[in-house]
Scaffold this motif. Structure first.
Motif, short mmCIF file in Angstrom:
data_model
loop_
_atom_site.label_atom_id
_atom_site.label_comp_id
_atom_site.label_asym_id
_atom_site.label_seq_id
_atom_site.Cartn_x
_atom_site.Cartn_y
_atom_site.Cartn_z
N ALA A 40 57.97 16.51 28.03
CA ALA A 40 57.26 17.76 27.73
C ALA A 40 57.79 18.90 28.58
N ARG A 41 58.05 18.63 29.84
CA ARG A 41 58.60 19.67 30.72
C ARG A 41 59.95 20.17 30.22
N LYS A 42 60.80 19.26 29.79
CA LYS A 42 62.13 19.65 29.31
C LYS A 42 62.03 20.46 28.02
N VAL A 43 61.15 20.04 27.11
CA VAL A 43 60.95 20.82 25.88
C VAL A 43 60.41 22.19 26.22
N GLY A 44 59.43 22.25 27.13
CA GLY A 44 58.85 23.52 27.52
C GLY A 44 59.85 24.46 28.15
N GLU A 45 60.73 23.93 28.98
CA GLU A 45 61.74 24.76 29.64
C GLU A 45 62.82 25.21 28.66
N GLN A 46 63.07 24.41 27.64
CA GLN A 46 64.03 24.81 26.61
C GLN A 46 63.55 26.07 25.89
N TYR A 47 62.23 26.18 25.75
CA TYR A 47 61.61 27.36 25.15
C TYR A 47 60.69 27.98 26.21
N GLY A 48 61.33 28.58 27.21
CA GLY A 48 60.62 29.03 28.39
C GLY A 48 60.09 30.45 28.31
N VAL A 96 59.80 16.81 17.08
CA VAL A 96 60.99 15.96 17.18
C VAL A 96 60.92 15.05 18.40
N SER A 97 60.36 15.59 19.48
CA SER A 97 60.25 14.80 20.72
C SER A 97 59.18 13.73 20.64
N GLY A 98 58.32 13.80 19.62
CA GLY A 98 57.26 12.82 19.46
C GLY A 98 55.94 13.21 20.10
N ILE A 99 55.90 14.38 20.76
CA ILE A 99 54.70 14.77 21.50
C ILE A 99 53.55 15.12 20.56
N ALA A 100 53.85 15.71 19.41
CA ALA A 100 52.79 16.09 18.47
C ALA A 100 51.99 14.88 18.01
N GLY A 101 52.63 13.72 17.96
CA GLY A 101 51.96 12.51 17.48
C GLY A 101 51.51 11.58 18.58
N GLU A 156 47.05 11.24 27.60
CA GLU A 156 48.47 11.57 27.44
C GLU A 156 48.66 12.94 26.80
N MET A 157 47.78 13.29 25.85
CA MET A 157 47.90 14.60 25.23
C MET A 157 47.66 15.70 26.27
N ALA A 158 46.66 15.53 27.11
CA ALA A 158 46.39 16.52 28.14
C ALA A 158 47.57 16.66 29.11
N LEU A 159 48.14 15.55 29.51
CA LEU A 159 49.29 15.59 30.42
C LEU A 159 50.47 16.34 29.80
N ALA A 160 50.74 16.08 28.54
CA ALA A 160 51.86 16.74 27.85
C ALA A 160 51.62 18.24 27.74
N ILE A 161 50.41 18.63 27.39
CA ILE A 161 50.11 20.06 27.23
C ILE A 161 50.21 20.79 28.56
N GLU A 162 49.72 20.17 29.64
CA GLU A 162 49.84 20.79 30.96
C GLU A 162 51.31 21.10 31.27
N ALA A 163 52.17 20.13 31.03
CA ALA A 163 53.59 20.31 31.35
C ALA A 163 54.23 21.36 30.46
N LEU A 164 53.94 21.33 29.17
CA LEU A 164 54.47 22.33 28.25
C LEU A 164 54.00 23.73 28.61
N SER A 165 52.73 23.87 28.92
CA SER A 165 52.17 25.18 29.23
C SER A 165 52.74 25.73 30.53
N ALA A 166 52.85 24.88 31.53
CA ALA A 166 53.35 25.32 32.83
C ALA A 166 54.83 25.69 32.78
N ALA A 167 55.54 25.23 31.75
CA ALA A 167 56.97 25.53 31.63
C ALA A 167 57.22 26.90 31.02
N GLY A 168 56.18 27.57 30.50
CA GLY A 168 56.42 28.90 29.97
C GLY A 168 55.42 29.39 28.95
N GLY A 169 54.85 28.47 28.17
CA GLY A 169 54.01 28.89 27.06
C GLY A 169 52.63 29.37 27.45
N GLY A 170 52.09 28.85 28.56
CA GLY A 170 50.74 29.22 28.95
C GLY A 170 49.70 28.66 28.01
#
Length: 390
Positions: A16-24, A47-52, A68-82
């Motif tokens: 999730a962190r890597k996907v988030g940073e790719q779209y930072g 594509v990364s499988g996080i949506a499912g 697991e969903m909460a953990l993924a969202i935290e990482a995605l949000s902290a990488a840029g999306g908020g």
């Protein structure tokens, strides 16, 4: 109590962190200015499988849970999306995924859940109405029996991502309030096509969350087929509560990520910015203390949210925990984004430094999807045993 991540969870967070940073941050600044939907990011999430992540394996998901969903969202949000990242999960893996996987028929699950996982099917939910905002039991949108199906009439407001959705979860009355056995009786859920005769929508201009449009939706004698009902007729209230409580969890995760990102941007700036002499402004307690407070608030919100998510995954009651976590997270994100702007001074007001967008977007979630005041009402009544106040 074990606070360590499993190897599978750690891998998910890293993905999730890597996907988030790719779209930072720069990506989000650009699409915020254009008011365009984050199609590319969401496709990468799929594509990364996080949506499912919380979708059963038989439908293409990972079969994990809300933790697991909460953990993924935290990482995605902290990488840029908020906080907007939480909204993306709200409309898709929650309104679509959780609702259908728990209450949909086998045919509906097979038809829609694989598409949610790969991104070819997207969702929105039509709940809020002009005269029934927080009071969901007072919805007036009505589905009248018509042969084997129904005809839907009414109006909804503040519905997120309608133009981008292929499917809409609609909350409607199938029994008039005055005819119902109790207030919670006579509510049904339907999953219908957004592109359908009689269904129209118009945009609402707003302060923030520009990448996810909000709309007013109109139903004018919209046909609903028999197989489009989700859960039992007239008994959709309990299904809706499950959807709304899991919605709290993803909202909180996005807000925790927002606070984390805002504090990071502020502290990085404060470590190098010098105004009086050689000492950076980060050495001033007047700047340190508010950011430290925001960090502590966010950590408390994170822990309470993980507790709520774990209780959810265990099939135990978690409504209080989900509401408390959301209240804490709204406060933490508000404090963190505001103090980040204050730390950056004039540059905090500039779009160049990103925190103004994080502040604009996070402000919504002190009002939605449930207001802070209603959470306090809930806790006073259900946890303290005090009289109902509304």
């Amino acid at each position: 109590m074990d606070f360590d991540l499993t190897p599978e969870q750690a891998m998910l967070v890293e993905t999730a962190r890597k996907v988030g940073e790719q779209y930072g941050l720069d990506y989000w600044r650009e699409i915020d200015a254009k008011k365009s939907y984050p199609h590319e990011l969401w496709q990468a999430v799929c594509v990364s499988g996080i949506a499912g992540v919380a979708i059963p394996q038989e439908f293409g998901g990972s079969g994990l849970g809300m933790v697991e969903m909460a953990l993924a969202i935290e990482a995605l949000s902290a990488a840029g999306g908020g906080s907007t990242l939480g909204q993306l999960f709200m409309v898709n893996p929650i309104f679509g995924g959780i609702t259908l996987s728990r209450f949909g028929s086998d045919a509906v699950k097979k038809a829609l859940l694989p598409g949610l996982v790969d991104g070819s099917v997207t969702f929105c939910m039509a709940l809020t109405e002009p005269d029934a905002g927080t009071n969901s039991l007072a919805v007036r949108t009505f589905a009248t029996r018509d042969g084997s199906g129904w005809r839907l009439n009414g109006r909804k407001i503040w519905i997120t991502s309608v133009p981008q959705a292929t499917k809409m979860l609609v909350v409607a009355r199938t029994k008039r309030l005055e005819e119902a056995q109790r207030k919670t009786h006579g509510i049904s859920l339907f999953c219908i096509d957004v592109e359908r005769e009689g269904l129209t929508h118009s945009p609402i201009e707003k302060l923030g969350t520009n990448t996810l449009p909000s709309s007013t939706v109109y139903f004018d004698n919209v046909r609903v087929e028999a197989d489009e009902i989700i859960g039992p007729e007239d008994q959709g209230w309990s299904c809706l509560l499950e959807t709304l409580n899991t919605e709290r969890i993803v909202t909180t995760a996005g807000l925790v990520g927002t606070a984390t990102l805002s504090i990071k941007l502020a502290t990085e700036y404060a470590k190098t910015r010098k105004v009086f002499g050689e000492a950076p402004i980060g050495s001033y307690q007047s700047l340190q203390f508010p950011l430290a407070e925001a960090y502590m608030q966010a950590e408390c919100a994170r822990l309470m949210n993980h507790k709520a998510a774990q209780l959810c995954d265990l099939g135990r009651p978690y409504g209080s925990e989900a509401n408390i976590a959301k209240w804490l997270a709204g406060q933490a994100a508000a404090h963190a984004t505001d103090r980040a702007i204050q730390t950056l001074g004039g540059m905090g007001y500039s779009k160049e430094y990103h925190v103004e967008r994080l502040w604009r977007d996070a402000r919504l979630f002190r009002v939605a999807p449930v207001s802070e005041e209603m959470i306090l009402n809930f806790v006073a009544q259900h946890d303290l045993g005090m009289p109902r106040s509304y």
